[in-house]
Design a protein around this motif. Structure first.
Motif, PDB file in Angstrom:
ATOM      1  N   TRP A 218      23.682 -95.607  13.459  1.00 23.19           N
ATOM      2  CA  TRP A 218      22.961 -94.634  14.254  1.00 23.19           C
ATOM      3  C   TRP A 218      23.232 -94.795  15.743  1.00 23.19           C
ATOM      4  CZ3 TRP A 218      18.350 -96.851  11.244  1.00 23.19           C
ATOM      5  CH2 TRP A 218      18.160 -98.207  11.578  1.00 23.19           C
TER       6      TRP A 218
ATOM      7  N   ALA B 234      16.663 -96.285  13.958  1.00 25.39           N
ATOM      8  CA  ALA B 234      15.755 -95.414  13.231  1.00 25.39           C
ATOM      9  C   ALA B 234      15.909 -93.937  13.568  1.00 25.39           C
ATOM     10  CB  ALA B 234      14.298 -95.841  13.453  1.00 25.39           C
TER      11      ALA B 234
ATOM     12  N   GLY C 175      18.027 -91.220  12.340  1.00 21.81           N
ATOM     13  CA  GLY C 175      19.027 -90.816  11.364  1.00 21.81           C
ATOM     14  C   GLY C 175      19.296 -91.913  10.346  1.00 21.81           C
ATOM     15  N   PRO C 176      20.267 -91.685   9.482  1.00 20.60           N
ATOM     16  CA  PRO C 176      20.549 -92.678   8.439  1.00 20.60           C
ATOM     17  C   PRO C 176      21.156 -93.943   9.026  1.00 20.60           C
ATOM     18  CG  PRO C 176      22.126 -90.876   8.354  1.00 20.60           C
ATOM     19  CD  PRO C 176      21.095 -90.482   9.357  1.00 20.60           C
ATOM     20  N   PRO C 177      20.810 -95.106   8.431  1.00 17.78           N
ATOM     21  CA  PRO C 177      21.329 -96.372   8.968  1.00 17.78           C
ATOM     22  C   PRO C 177      22.824 -96.537   8.757  1.00 17.78           C
ATOM     23  CG  PRO C 177      20.091 -96.735   6.957  1.00 17.78           C
ATOM     24  CD  PRO C 177      19.880 -95.306   7.331  1.00 17.78           C
ATOM     25  N   LEU C 178      23.341 -95.956   7.667  1.00 13.37           N
ATOM     26  CA  LEU C 178      24.768 -96.057   7.346  1.00 13.37           C
ATOM     27  C   LEU C 178      25.250 -94.654   7.052  1.00 13.37           C
ATOM     28  CD1 LEU C 178      24.357 -99.105   4.981  1.00 13.37           C
ATOM     29  CD2 LEU C 178      25.389 -99.168   7.259  1.00 13.37           C
ATOM     30  N   HIS C 179      25.949 -94.066   8.005  1.00 13.49           N
ATOM     31  CA  HIS C 179      26.254 -92.635   7.899  1.00 13.49           C
ATOM     32  C   HIS C 179      27.614 -92.377   7.283  1.00 13.49           C
ATOM     33  CE1 HIS C 179      27.529 -88.645   9.323  1.00 13.49           C
ATOM     34  NE2 HIS C 179      26.261 -88.334   9.186  1.00 13.49           N
TER      35      HIS C 179
ATOM     36  N   TRP D 245      31.460 -93.895   6.101  1.00 13.56           N
ATOM     37  CA  TRP D 245      32.041 -95.131   5.589  1.00 13.56           C
ATOM     38  C   TRP D 245      33.563 -95.022   5.514  1.00 13.56           C
ATOM     39  CZ3 TRP D 245      28.867 -98.822   2.453  1.00 13.56           C
ATOM     40  CH2 TRP D 245      27.500 -98.525   2.477  1.00 13.56           C
TER      41      TRP D 245
END
Lengths: 122, 106
Positions: free
Chosen positions: A100, A104, A106-110, A112
């Motif tokens: 992000w 906190a 958005g998603p922690p792992l967007h 890959w």
């Protein structure tokens, strides 16, 4: 298009070292937290480490503390994972993942990469 | 350390079924939970974050719910592309994943 390409994996003996790299494109690396996540063959996911935008904050899973070091070079658009004291249970596919902008949000792992395989064996 | 437990480990279902996967935390994690889908040989893809926020571009048949210690991922009408393994992830402190739930064809 957001792209993350990992490299540096390979076969290493127990106790050895390896440095993984993740080259990014399609976004400004300096804007995001970055992460390493691993997956042992046929097993689930394990978050390994993350780093904030300027490298001043770094967090690790307990099992790699003192052995692995996460770092980044925003100018080179690259994320790194220095792995020392490797053990058989470090054998896994290592993914880098964009995080992000601020914790906190958005998603922690967007996004890959496709991963690089590390095998620790004698 | 907070443990994340998914159930079931494997789920057999048919196209069109409504499917629910549960993720339980051993302590409260408020709403700091994400869900990912992973297909064989591929990297995971985020579906849901903050327990119920749908990631952009994810079909609306996916939904997340819960807070505290119990969370759900629901697929309202299972599609052929949805057969995959699903992971929950807590991200309050010391991030960790559940063990995964494989959704297979019945």
């Amino acid at each position: 298009e957001v792209q993350l390409v990992e490299s540096g994996g390979g076969l290493v003996q127990p106790g050895g070292s390896l440095r993984l790299s993740c080259k990014v494109s399609g976004f400004s690396l300096s804007t995001y937290w970055m992460n390493w996540v691993r997956q042992a063959p046929g097993k689930g996911l394990e978050w390994v480490a993350n780093i904030n935008q300027d490298g001043s904050q770094k967090y690790y899973v307990d099992s790699v503390k003192g052995r692995f070091t996460i770092s980044r070079d925003n100018a080179k658009k690259s994320l790194y994972l220095q792995m020392n004291g490797l053990r058989a249970d470090d054998t896994a596919l290592y993914y880098c993942a964009r995080g992000w902008i601020a914790p906190a949000t958005g998603p922690p792992l967007h996004s890959w990469g496709q991963g690089t395989l590390v095998t620790v064996s004698s | 350390d907070i443990q994340m437990t998914q159930s079931p480990s494997t789920l057999s279902a048919s196209v069109g079924d409504r499917v629910t996967i549960t993720c339980r935390a051993s302590q409260s994690i408020n709403s700091w939970l994400a869900w990912y889908q992973q297909k064989p040989g591929k990297a995971p893809k985020v579906l849901i974050y903050k327990a119920s926020s749908l990631e952009s571009g994810v079909p609306s048949r996916f939904s997340g719910g819960g807070s505290g210690t119990e969370f759900t991922l629901t697929i309202s009408s299972l599609q052929p592309d949805d057969f995959a393994t699903y992971y929950c992830q807590r991200y309050n402190n010391n991030w960790s994943f559940g063990q995964g739930t494989k959704v297979e064809i019945k």
